[in-house]
Design a protein around this motif. Sequence first.
Motif, PDB file in Angstrom:
ATOM      1  N   LEU A  47       5.220   3.247   5.316  1.00 52.22           N
ATOM      2  CA  LEU A  47       3.948   2.987   4.645  1.00 52.22           C
ATOM      3  C   LEU A  47       2.876   3.899   5.219  1.00 52.22           C
ATOM      4  O   LEU A  47       2.583   3.850   6.411  1.00 52.22           O
ATOM      5  CB  LEU A  47       3.538   1.522   4.827  1.00 52.22           C
ATOM      6  N   GLY A  48       2.286   4.737   4.372  1.00 47.29           N
ATOM      7  CA  GLY A  48       1.307   5.719   4.811  1.00 47.29           C
ATOM      8  C   GLY A  48      -0.043   5.116   5.149  1.00 47.29           C
ATOM      9  O   GLY A  48      -0.381   3.993   4.753  1.00 47.29           O
ATOM     10  N   THR A  49      -0.840   5.888   5.847  1.00 47.43           N
ATOM     11  CA  THR A  49      -2.159   5.474   6.316  1.00 47.43           C
ATOM     12  C   THR A  49      -3.026   4.935   5.185  1.00 47.43           C
ATOM     13  O   THR A  49      -3.139   5.549   4.130  1.00 47.43           O
ATOM     14  CB  THR A  49      -2.874   6.674   6.968  1.00 47.43           C
ATOM     15  N   GLY A  50      -3.625   3.778   5.440  1.00 41.20           N
ATOM     16  CA  GLY A  50      -4.617   3.236   4.534  1.00 41.20           C
ATOM     17  C   GLY A  50      -4.102   2.685   3.221  1.00 41.20           C
ATOM     18  O   GLY A  50      -4.896   2.413   2.324  1.00 41.20           O
ATOM     19  N   CYS A  51      -2.805   2.495   3.078  1.00 35.77           N
ATOM     20  CA  CYS A  51      -2.335   1.948   1.807  1.00 35.77           C
ATOM     21  C   CYS A  51      -2.630   0.450   1.742  1.00 35.77           C
ATOM     22  O   CYS A  51      -2.796  -0.219   2.760  1.00 35.77           O
ATOM     23  CB  CYS A  51      -0.871   2.274   1.555  1.00 35.77           C
ATOM     24  N   ILE A  52      -2.731  -0.048   0.519  1.00 35.49           N
ATOM     25  CA  ILE A  52      -3.025  -1.454   0.258  1.00 35.49           C
ATOM     26  C   ILE A  52      -1.880  -2.017  -0.567  1.00 35.49           C
ATOM     27  O   ILE A  52      -1.529  -1.446  -1.607  1.00 35.49           O
ATOM     28  CB  ILE A  52      -4.362  -1.613  -0.490  1.00 35.49           C
ATOM     29  N   VAL A  82      -2.466   2.332  -3.587  1.00 35.07           N
ATOM     30  CA  VAL A  82      -2.688   0.918  -3.890  1.00 35.07           C
ATOM     31  C   VAL A  82      -1.466   0.434  -4.659  1.00 35.07           C
ATOM     32  O   VAL A  82      -1.265   0.804  -5.819  1.00 35.07           O
ATOM     33  CB  VAL A  82      -3.977   0.719  -4.716  1.00 35.07           C
ATOM     34  N   VAL A  83      -0.639  -0.372  -3.990  1.00 38.32           N
ATOM     35  CA  VAL A  83       0.647  -0.796  -4.556  1.00 38.32           C
ATOM     36  C   VAL A  83       0.465  -2.136  -5.261  1.00 38.32           C
ATOM     37  O   VAL A  83       0.233  -3.161  -4.622  1.00 38.32           O
ATOM     38  CB  VAL A  83       1.730  -0.885  -3.462  1.00 38.32           C
ATOM     39  N   MET A  84       0.587  -2.108  -6.584  1.00 34.31           N
ATOM     40  CA  MET A  84       0.372  -3.299  -7.406  1.00 34.31           C
ATOM     41  C   MET A  84       1.630  -3.738  -8.133  1.00 34.31           C
ATOM     42  O   MET A  84       1.638  -4.774  -8.792  1.00 34.31           O
ATOM     43  CB  MET A  84      -0.745  -3.026  -8.408  1.00 34.31           C
ATOM     44  N   LYS A  85       2.705  -2.943  -8.033  1.00 34.60           N
ATOM     45  CA  LYS A  85       3.993  -3.284  -8.649  1.00 34.60           C
ATOM     46  C   LYS A  85       5.089  -3.002  -7.638  1.00 34.60           C
ATOM     47  O   LYS A  85       4.926  -2.177  -6.731  1.00 34.60           O
ATOM     48  CB  LYS A  85       4.225  -2.449  -9.910  1.00 34.60           C
ATOM     49  N   ASP A  86       6.234  -3.668  -7.814  1.00 33.66           N
ATOM     50  CA  ASP A  86       7.355  -3.473  -6.897  1.00 33.66           C
ATOM     51  C   ASP A  86       7.759  -2.004  -6.818  1.00 33.66           C
ATOM     52  O   ASP A  86       7.622  -1.255  -7.782  1.00 33.66           O
ATOM     53  CB  ASP A  86       8.560  -4.309  -7.334  1.00 33.66           C
ATOM     54  N   VAL A  87       8.271  -1.635  -5.644  1.00 37.29           N
ATOM     55  CA  VAL A  87       8.666  -0.258  -5.357  1.00 37.29           C
ATOM     56  C   VAL A  87      10.176  -0.206  -5.213  1.00 37.29           C
ATOM     57  O   VAL A  87      10.767  -0.998  -4.478  1.00 37.29           O
ATOM     58  CB  VAL A  87       7.966   0.227  -4.059  1.00 37.29           C
ATOM     59  N   GLU A  88      10.797   0.735  -5.897  1.00 31.18           N
ATOM     60  CA  GLU A  88      12.250   0.882  -5.866  1.00 31.18           C
ATOM     61  C   GLU A  88      12.742   1.382  -4.505  1.00 31.18           C
ATOM     62  O   GLU A  88      12.007   2.053  -3.783  1.00 31.18           O
ATOM     63  CB  GLU A  88      12.698   1.905  -6.915  1.00 31.18           C
ATOM     64  N   ASP A  89      14.020   1.117  -4.214  1.00 33.88           N
ATOM     65  CA  ASP A  89      14.677   1.685  -3.046  1.00 33.88           C
ATOM     66  C   ASP A  89      14.685   3.210  -3.174  1.00 33.88           C
ATOM     67  O   ASP A  89      14.792   3.751  -4.276  1.00 33.88           O
ATOM     68  CB  ASP A  89      16.133   1.222  -2.944  1.00 33.88           C
ATOM     69  N   TYR A  90      14.604   3.901  -2.042  1.00 30.97           N
ATOM     70  CA  TYR A  90      14.751   5.365  -1.965  1.00 30.97           C
ATOM     71  C   TYR A  90      13.831   6.109  -2.944  1.00 30.97           C
ATOM     72  O   TYR A  90      14.235   7.054  -3.612  1.00 30.97           O
ATOM     73  CB  TYR A  90      16.200   5.773  -2.217  1.00 30.97           C
ATOM     74  N   ALA A  91      12.584   5.691  -3.018  1.00 33.56           N
ATOM     75  CA  ALA A  91      11.627   6.336  -3.913  1.00 33.56           C
ATOM     76  C   ALA A  91      10.304   6.558  -3.183  1.00 33.56           C
ATOM     77  O   ALA A  91       9.990   5.860  -2.231  1.00 33.56           O
ATOM     78  CB  ALA A  91      11.405   5.476  -5.159  1.00 33.56           C
ATOM     79  N   VAL A  92       9.555   7.553  -3.655  1.00 30.19           N
ATOM     80  CA  VAL A  92       8.226   7.841  -3.120  1.00 30.19           C
ATOM     81  C   VAL A  92       7.208   7.393  -4.163  1.00 30.19           C
ATOM     82  O   VAL A  92       7.305   7.770  -5.338  1.00 30.19           O
ATOM     83  CB  VAL A  92       8.044   9.349  -2.829  1.00 30.19           C
ATOM     84  N   TYR A  93       6.236   6.600  -3.726  1.00 34.36           N
ATOM     85  CA  TYR A  93       5.158   6.135  -4.583  1.00 34.36           C
ATOM     86  C   TYR A  93       3.837   6.574  -3.980  1.00 34.36           C
ATOM     87  O   TYR A  93       3.659   6.527  -2.768  1.00 34.36           O
ATOM     88  CB  TYR A  93       5.164   4.608  -4.702  1.00 34.36           C
ATOM     89  N   ALA A  94       2.897   6.970  -4.845  1.00 34.10           N
ATOM     90  CA  ALA A  94       1.573   7.371  -4.362  1.00 34.10           C
ATOM     91  C   ALA A  94       0.556   7.163  -5.469  1.00 34.10           C
ATOM     92  O   ALA A  94       0.898   7.106  -6.653  1.00 34.10           O
ATOM     93  CB  ALA A  94       1.584   8.823  -3.912  1.00 34.10           C
ATOM     94  N   GLY A  95      -0.707   7.057  -5.062  1.00 37.46           N
ATOM     95  CA  GLY A  95      -1.801   6.960  -6.014  1.00 37.46           C
ATOM     96  C   GLY A  95      -2.430   5.588  -6.051  1.00 37.46           C
ATOM     97  O   GLY A  95      -2.003   4.659  -5.387  1.00 37.46           O
ATOM     98  N   ALA A  96      -3.465   5.488  -6.886  1.00 34.36           N
ATOM     99  CA  ALA A  96      -4.171   4.224  -7.068  1.00 34.36           C
ATOM    100  C   ALA A  96      -4.381   4.021  -8.567  1.00 34.36           C
ATOM    101  O   ALA A  96      -5.254   4.658  -9.140  1.00 34.36           O
ATOM    102  CB  ALA A  96      -5.504   4.247  -6.334  1.00 34.36           C
TER     103      ALA A  96
END
Length: 172
Positions: free
Chosen positions: A124-129, A147-161
């Motif tokens: 989990l990167g700096t400052g994520c919510i 800003v994570v508002m939905k589930d995150v898949e295995d072995y994936a990169v998520y970013a943004g708000a």
Amino acid sequence: MKREQLEFIDQFIYDFLYNHADIMPKRLGKLIALYYTDARIRKRYSHFIGLEMGEGTFANLGLNIVPNDNAICVHIGKNVSIAPNVTFLGGTEPNNGKEIRKIPHIVQKNIYYKDIYVEDEAWLGTGCIIFPGITIGKCAVIGAGSVVMKDVEDYAVYAGAPAKRIRILQEI
């Protein structure tokens, strides 16, 4: 005072905190869990802020759990890396608002409490919510400031708000 004396005091404090987490008063336990400089001690006191962490997991300073009322609401697996200033929202509501609490849309969609799960080996990167009810998959990476508002898949990169999938690291 000599350096050796200070080192003795430092070790005494560390040993005391390590061996007395079970009898620590709630407010002091929260303070230690949030701000003590040694991550090993913060982890030992994490239950005071509603957090359970698996073996090998490391959380930097600035970790925030909302609400942090002692009820475990954030469950983190093994070998997870948590950068500074990550916030887990175990619940969301308008706090002291009285009139806004009567608006049907707010009541139905915006006031809720759900546990958060972070699977093994996530980063989990700096400052994520992270919003309530989210599961972050195994070996997932969350970009700084996301800003994570939905589930995150295995072995994936998520970013943004709001956070969106930007890459698959490995097919499973």
